[in-house]
Design a protein around this motif. Structure first.
Motif, mmCIF file in Angstrom:
data_model
loop_
_atom_site.group_PDB
_atom_site.id
_atom_site.type_symbol
_atom_site.label_atom_id
_atom_site.label_comp_id
_atom_site.label_asym_id
_atom_site.label_seq_id
_atom_site.Cartn_x
_atom_site.Cartn_y
_atom_site.Cartn_z
ATOM 1 N N THR A 230 0.867 -1.166 0.000
ATOM 2 C CA THR A 230 0.000 0.000 0.000
ATOM 3 C C THR A 230 0.911 1.226 0.000
ATOM 4 O O THR A 230 2.104 1.134 0.307
ATOM 5 C CB THR A 230 -0.924 0.032 1.227
ATOM 6 O OG1 THR A 230 -0.128 0.091 2.425
ATOM 7 C CG2 THR A 230 -1.817 -1.196 1.268
ATOM 8 N N HIS B 214 -2.355 4.657 -2.628
ATOM 9 C CA HIS B 214 -2.852 3.342 -3.009
ATOM 10 C C HIS B 214 -3.310 2.563 -1.770
ATOM 11 O O HIS B 214 -2.489 2.127 -0.961
ATOM 12 C CB HIS B 214 -1.751 2.567 -3.743
ATOM 13 C CG HIS B 214 -2.161 1.213 -4.236
ATOM 14 N ND1 HIS B 214 -3.139 1.035 -5.191
ATOM 15 C CD2 HIS B 214 -1.727 -0.035 -3.902
ATOM 16 C CE1 HIS B 214 -3.277 -0.252 -5.439
ATOM 17 N NE2 HIS B 214 -2.453 -0.928 -4.658
ATOM 18 N N HIS B 215 -4.608 2.441 -1.612
ATOM 19 C CA HIS B 215 -5.222 1.616 -0.558
ATOM 20 C C HIS B 215 -4.786 1.996 0.867
ATOM 21 O O HIS B 215 -4.747 1.146 1.744
ATOM 22 C CB HIS B 215 -4.921 0.138 -0.801
ATOM 23 C CG HIS B 215 -5.558 -0.411 -2.035
ATOM 24 N ND1 HIS B 215 -6.888 -0.236 -2.331
ATOM 25 C CD2 HIS B 215 -5.027 -1.129 -3.060
ATOM 26 C CE1 HIS B 215 -7.169 -0.832 -3.478
ATOM 27 N NE2 HIS B 215 -6.064 -1.368 -3.955
ATOM 28 N N ARG B 216 -4.470 3.271 1.107
ATOM 29 C CA ARG B 216 -4.133 3.702 2.469
ATOM 30 C C ARG B 216 -4.358 5.203 2.573
ATOM 31 O O ARG B 216 -3.850 5.978 1.748
ATOM 32 C CB ARG B 216 -2.679 3.365 2.809
ATOM 33 C CG ARG B 216 -2.254 3.866 4.199
ATOM 34 C CD ARG B 216 -0.843 3.419 4.521
ATOM 35 N NE ARG B 216 -0.819 2.009 4.897
ATOM 36 C CZ ARG B 216 -0.765 1.574 6.146
ATOM 37 N NH1 ARG B 216 -0.742 2.437 7.166
ATOM 38 N NH2 ARG B 216 -0.727 0.283 6.411
#
Length: 320
Positions: free
Chosen positions: A99, A104-106
């Motif tokens: 991440t 990206h995803h955080r």
């Protein structure tokens, strides 16, 4: 807590729960920097939804590593799985399932608090102020080049792009003693680099000898930058690519690359240790690159300001 969120195409300041993770440190963000990547995300790059921001300095409020509590820190933005070959080698930057803070995803750093694994945090030297420390992440990206290629005093190096990253790259390359020139389009930015002792050239103002540079670093953020790099790099020279683009292909003369055996090196995130050493020693001056500082409450306007052409570093503060 307050956070600047980008969700389903809308940028807004929102109230969200303070993050919590048993395995991660809780950091109270004091200062964050707006990066071109943040602006690109708002334009659709990476398909990210959540709290933006990945350049920050803050104070550790809680951590599994008790020695970090109360310390002023910056944070490496890539969080790996911990098990793959890259992670085992200490390089979460290239973990396939990583991440990335605010990318990206955080959730990221444009907030009052964030969490990161303790091993991602680096203590800021006492003689480095917050306005300097907030540049650690992009400065580390500039330092990454010297981990990828060996640049000596005998080498001719051109940096294409006089924006935030190009300015930092030029300052880092100057520490090698190489024959350096920064090429850009903006007289005021070129003057800023000149004040740091860097030779500059306004694009189109005069001709440089083609195929004369050992290394050309492309950091213009423009699709035309790569073509300029191909014109300048010598046979068997190296082009280091720093620019990323949202949408659209970048035309490349592959014939020239193959026939003249030119090396293309992609370059992304770097090691924070190198950047902090440069800041601590005073070898690289970053404060002249600050354009404005906004309160987190005014983060939406800060993003609009940062998106204006020619704007250098815009900062967000939670300290009112």
């Amino acid at each position: 807590m307050k956070a600047l969120r980008f969700e389903h195409g809308e940028l807004k300041l929102a109230e969200i729960p303070t993050p919590h993770s048993e395995d991660e440190a809780l950091v109270r963000v004091t200062l964050a920097g707006v990066c071109n990547t943040d602006l690109e995300i708002v334009r659709g790059y990476a398909g990210f939804n959540g709290t933006l921001g990945h350049e920050f300095v803050g104070v550790v409020e809680a951590s599994p590593d008790k020695s970090q509590i109360g310390r002023r820190v910056v944070g490496e933005i890539n969080i790996g799985c911990g098990n793959c070959e890259n992670c085992q080698a200490g390089d979460a930057r290239h973990c396939a399932t990583r991440t990335a803070l605010g990318i990206h995803h955080r959730d990221g750093a444009f907030a009052e608090f964030l969490t990161l694994p303790p091993q991602n945090l680096f203590v800021v030297p006492d003689n480095v102020c917050d306005q300097q420390a907030v540049f650690t992440e992009p400065l580390a990206a500039a330092c990454e080049i010297l981990d990828q290629v060996s640049i000596a005093t005998s080498h001719k190096v051109a940096v294409i792009g006089d924006g935030k990253l190009g300015q930092l790259i030029a300052r880092v390359m100057a520490t090698t003693g190489c024959e350096l020139i920064l090429i850009g389009k903006h007289a005021d930015k070129l003057e800023l680099a000149a004040q740091a002792g860097i030779k500059t050239l306004k694009l189109g103002a005069e001709m440089l000898s083609p195929r004369s540079f050992d290394f050309v670093i492309e950091a213009s953020g423009s699709a035309s930058g790569l073509q300029t790099a191909l014109e300048l790099v010598k046979t068997r020279g190296t082009i280091i690519l720093k620019s990323t683009f949202h949408g659209g292909a970048v035309p490349v003369d592959t014939t020239r690359i193959v026939v003249d055996e030119i090396s293309l090196v992609g370059s992304r995130c770097g090691r924070f240790e190198s950047a902090l050493k440069l800041l601590e020693s005073g070898q690289v001056s970053v404060e002249p690159l600050i354009a404005a500082e906004f309160k987190l409450d005014d983060a939406v306007n800060a993003m609009a300001y940062a998106a204006k052409p020619g704007t250098l570093k815009t900062l967000l503060t939670t300290v009112y």
